[in-house]
Scaffold this active site. Structure first.
Site, PDB file in Angstrom:
ATOM      1  N   GLU A 104      40.358  29.293  38.267  1.00  0.00           N
ATOM      2  CA  GLU A 104      40.994  29.454  38.854  1.00  0.00           C
ATOM      3  C   GLU A 104      40.463  29.641  40.465  1.00  0.00           C
ATOM      4  O   GLU A 104      39.601  30.705  40.019  1.00  0.00           O
ATOM      5  CB  GLU A 104      41.843  30.036  38.416  1.00  0.00           C
ATOM      6  N   ASP A 106      42.783  30.826  43.899  1.00  0.00           N
ATOM      7  CA  ASP A 106      43.711  31.237  44.356  1.00  0.00           C
ATOM      8  C   ASP A 106      44.540  31.668  45.716  1.00  0.00           C
ATOM      9  O   ASP A 106      43.230  32.740  46.136  1.00  0.00           O
ATOM     10  CB  ASP A 106      44.132  32.625  43.712  1.00  0.00           C
ATOM     11  N   GLU A 108      46.980  34.045  46.836  1.00  0.00           N
ATOM     12  CA  GLU A 108      48.373  34.808  47.036  1.00  0.00           C
ATOM     13  C   GLU A 108      49.045  35.577  47.635  1.00  0.00           C
ATOM     14  O   GLU A 108      48.073  36.457  49.103  1.00  0.00           O
ATOM     15  CB  GLU A 108      48.959  35.479  45.791  1.00  0.00           C
TER      16      GLU A 108
END
Length: 291
Positions: A104, A106, A108
């Site tokens: 993953e 990311d 955010e």
């Protein structure tokens, strides 16, 4: 009477304009590239596929994912974040594989009270192991207009960028025993959801539902990607914007981009797991010691 040469030139020019428009349209057509995954009407594709919006209210958030999965990619998305009092909300935009040993990458965006800055939270998971958080403030208001958030992921490195400015680099250090996401295909995901148990000041500030619905907007998705089921070289890579595959071979940041990265990390980084001595009293992870 126009000459045959001028008439032919005009036709060629108009044909080029049509082709250019077709490429631009395909580069940001959300109907073509993404599926709504949840939200019960809170996720919407608008303007003939040029705009995507995600909304959050007290009942539910919303999300989407890419129709295709990729093994290595260079992706751009323009996002306009939730304005005003966005405390408690998280807008997530990331690449992820499936399974218990997932990979993953990311972005955010952690909301905040009106007037307080968003926190941009980044992380890299490889084979199910994450805990590689770096957090930043931004040098602009991400709710006032659209800004471009990019992930370059190739066999050598991962580079997070904002409006073309690198903010983070994660290098392939498999030779040093550090897992790197290089064999699991990933899809692009995005979601807007309530995380007021942790997102703003560690959960001290809760979501003000009187401000709902909260809405984030997306446009101008561009992707240079590699087919996970094609060959293991850049010959299996393609672009929906007509650009080259030079990104696949990026070995190092040039001096200009290295300078920009240093500027961001010096002035806008607010957390780096590689300097958190309380978290790693026995010594920092290998990738930190080498950087």
């Amino acid at each position: 009477m126009p000459s045959l040469h001028s008439t032919s030139s005009t036709i060629i020019f108009l044909y080029a304009l049509v082709l250019a428009y077709a490429f631009a349209a395909s580069a940001s057509n959300f109907y073509q590239d993404f599926d709504i995954t949840w939200g019960d009407g809170r996720a919407n594709i608008l303007n003939n596929g040029d705009l995507f919006t995600l909304s959050l209210d007290k009942a539910s958030g919303s999300g989407f994912l890419s129709k295709n999965e990729y093994l290595f990619a260079n992706i751009d998305m323009q996002i306009k974040l939730v304005p005003g009092n966005s405390a408690g909300t998280v807008t997530a935009y990331y690449l992820s594989s499936k399974g218990s040993n997932w990979d993953e990458i990311d972005f955010e965006f952690l909301g905040n009270l009106s007037g307080d800055p968003y926190i941009l939270h980044t992380n890299v998971f490889s084979q199910g192991k994450g805990n590689r958080e770096q957090q930043f403030y931004l040098w602009f208001d991400p709710t006032a207009d659209f800004h471009t958030y990019s992930i370059l992921w190739n066999p050598q490195r991962i580079i997070f960028s904002v409006d073309g400015t690198p903010i983070r680099e994660f290098k392939n250090m498999e030779s040093e025993g550090v897992a790197f996401p290089n064999y699991q295909p990933m899809r692009i995901y995005s979601s807007l959801w309530n995380a007021d148990d942790w997102a703003t000041r560690g959960g001290l500030v809760k979501t003000d539902w009187s401000q709902a619905p909260f809405t984030a907007s997306y446009r101008n998705f561009n992707a240079n990607t590699c087919d996970p089921y094609g060959s293991s070289s850049s010959s299996s890579c393609s672009s929906n914007s007509g650009s080259s595959n030079a990104w696949y071979y990026t070995q190092e940041l040039d001096s200009s981009n290295q300078g920009k990265l240093n500027w961001v990390q010096k002035n806008y980084m607010i957390y780096n797991y590689c300097t958190d001595t309380k978290r790693f009293p026995q010594g920092f992870p290998t990738e930190c010691q080498a950087s």
